[in-house]
Design a protein around this motif. Structure first.
Motif, PDB file in Angstrom:
ATOM      1  N   MET A 180       4.264   1.631   5.693  1.00 35.23           N
ATOM      2  CA  MET A 180       3.920   0.750   6.795  1.00 35.23           C
ATOM      3  C   MET A 180       3.985  -0.677   6.265  1.00 35.23           C
ATOM      4  O   MET A 180       3.468  -0.976   5.207  1.00 35.23           O
ATOM      5  CB  MET A 180       2.516   1.086   7.303  1.00 35.23           C
ATOM      6  N   THR A 181       4.614  -1.535   6.996  1.00 32.12           N
ATOM      7  CA  THR A 181       4.777  -2.903   6.533  1.00 32.12           C
ATOM      8  C   THR A 181       3.551  -3.744   6.849  1.00 32.12           C
ATOM      9  O   THR A 181       2.746  -3.408   7.724  1.00 32.12           O
ATOM     10  CB  THR A 181       5.996  -3.553   7.198  1.00 32.12           C
ATOM     11  N   SER A 182       3.428  -4.843   6.152  1.00 28.84           N
ATOM     12  CA  SER A 182       2.330  -5.770   6.409  1.00 28.84           C
ATOM     13  C   SER A 182       2.381  -6.303   7.835  1.00 28.84           C
ATOM     14  O   SER A 182       1.349  -6.470   8.483  1.00 28.84           O
ATOM     15  CB  SER A 182       2.388  -6.946   5.431  1.00 28.84           C
ATOM     16  N   VAL A 183       3.580  -6.537   8.335  1.00 26.49           N
ATOM     17  CA  VAL A 183       3.731  -7.060   9.700  1.00 26.49           C
ATOM     18  C   VAL A 183       3.184  -6.056  10.704  1.00 26.49           C
ATOM     19  O   VAL A 183       2.469  -6.422  11.646  1.00 26.49           O
ATOM     20  CB  VAL A 183       5.209  -7.392   9.995  1.00 26.49           C
ATOM     21  N   LEU A 184       3.486  -4.772  10.520  1.00 27.75           N
ATOM     22  CA  LEU A 184       2.989  -3.744  11.421  1.00 27.75           C
ATOM     23  C   LEU A 184       1.468  -3.632  11.326  1.00 27.75           C
ATOM     24  O   LEU A 184       0.779  -3.487  12.343  1.00 27.75           O
ATOM     25  CB  LEU A 184       3.644  -2.401  11.124  1.00 27.75           C
ATOM     26  N   LEU A 185       0.938  -3.720  10.125  1.00 26.33           N
ATOM     27  CA  LEU A 185      -0.514  -3.676   9.955  1.00 26.33           C
ATOM     28  C   LEU A 185      -1.173  -4.840  10.686  1.00 26.33           C
ATOM     29  O   LEU A 185      -2.138  -4.648  11.437  1.00 26.33           O
ATOM     30  CB  LEU A 185      -0.871  -3.710   8.468  1.00 26.33           C
TER      31      LEU A 185
ATOM     32  N   ASN B  49       1.912   2.980  -8.261  1.00 24.31           N
ATOM     33  CA  ASN B  49       1.980   2.123  -7.078  1.00 24.31           C
ATOM     34  C   ASN B  49       0.956   2.522  -6.000  1.00 24.31           C
ATOM     35  O   ASN B  49       1.102   2.166  -4.841  1.00 24.31           O
ATOM     36  CB  ASN B  49       3.395   2.123  -6.494  1.00 24.31           C
TER      37      ASN B  49
ATOM     38  N   PHE C 158      -0.890  -0.037  -3.429  1.00 24.73           N
ATOM     39  CA  PHE C 158      -0.389  -0.491  -2.122  1.00 24.73           C
ATOM     40  C   PHE C 158      -1.010   0.306  -0.973  1.00 24.73           C
ATOM     41  O   PHE C 158      -1.643  -0.275  -0.096  1.00 24.73           O
ATOM     42  CB  PHE C 158       1.136  -0.481  -2.090  1.00 24.73           C
TER      43      PHE C 158
ATOM     44  N   PHE D  25      -4.041  -1.115   1.609  1.00 26.01           N
ATOM     45  CA  PHE D  25      -3.932  -1.039   3.063  1.00 26.01           C
ATOM     46  C   PHE D  25      -5.050  -0.170   3.642  1.00 26.01           C
ATOM     47  O   PHE D  25      -5.583  -0.461   4.710  1.00 26.01           O
ATOM     48  CB  PHE D  25      -2.563  -0.509   3.485  1.00 26.01           C
TER      49      PHE D  25
END
Length: 103
Positions: free
Chosen positions: A1-6, A81, A84, A88
């Motif tokens: 999930m991208t930061s923009v979507l979050l 990793n 990440f 989130f």
């Protein structure tokens, strides 16, 4: 999930919580808008409950997604990793706590 979507999801949840609060307190702009589109004032609390349920669903969905992501990393023993999805997950939990506290 991208930061923009979050960010978009948490923003959407926050906007819906704000709108639900305005509905519950029967803010004048809410009643005016409802009257303009012929929604009876008695229906406004039900619509508020739906908005609030949607916001809760968005945030709970985020938490569930990231719990799953962390568990998949642990199951695969891929820890290099894990920060990440873990980060989130912490953001999603923080958003859930914030919305649940009503602040």
């Amino acid at each position: 999930m991208t930061s923009v979507l979050l960010i978009a999801t948490v923003s959407c949840a926050a906007a819906n919580v704000s709108a639900a609060i305005a509905d519950f307190v029967r803010a004048p702009f809410v009643l005016a808008n409802s009257a303009e589109v012929r929604v009876p004032p008695g229906a406004v609390p039900y619509l508020a409950a739906l908005k609030l349920a949607g916001a809760v669903g968005l945030v709970v969905g985020l938490v569930a997604f990231f719990v799953g992501a962390v568990l998949v990393h642990v199951r695969a023993r891929v820890f290099h990793n894990i920060a990440f999805p873990g980060g989130f997950l912490l953001l999603a939990v923080a958003a859930t706590v914030h919305f649940a506290s009503g602040r």
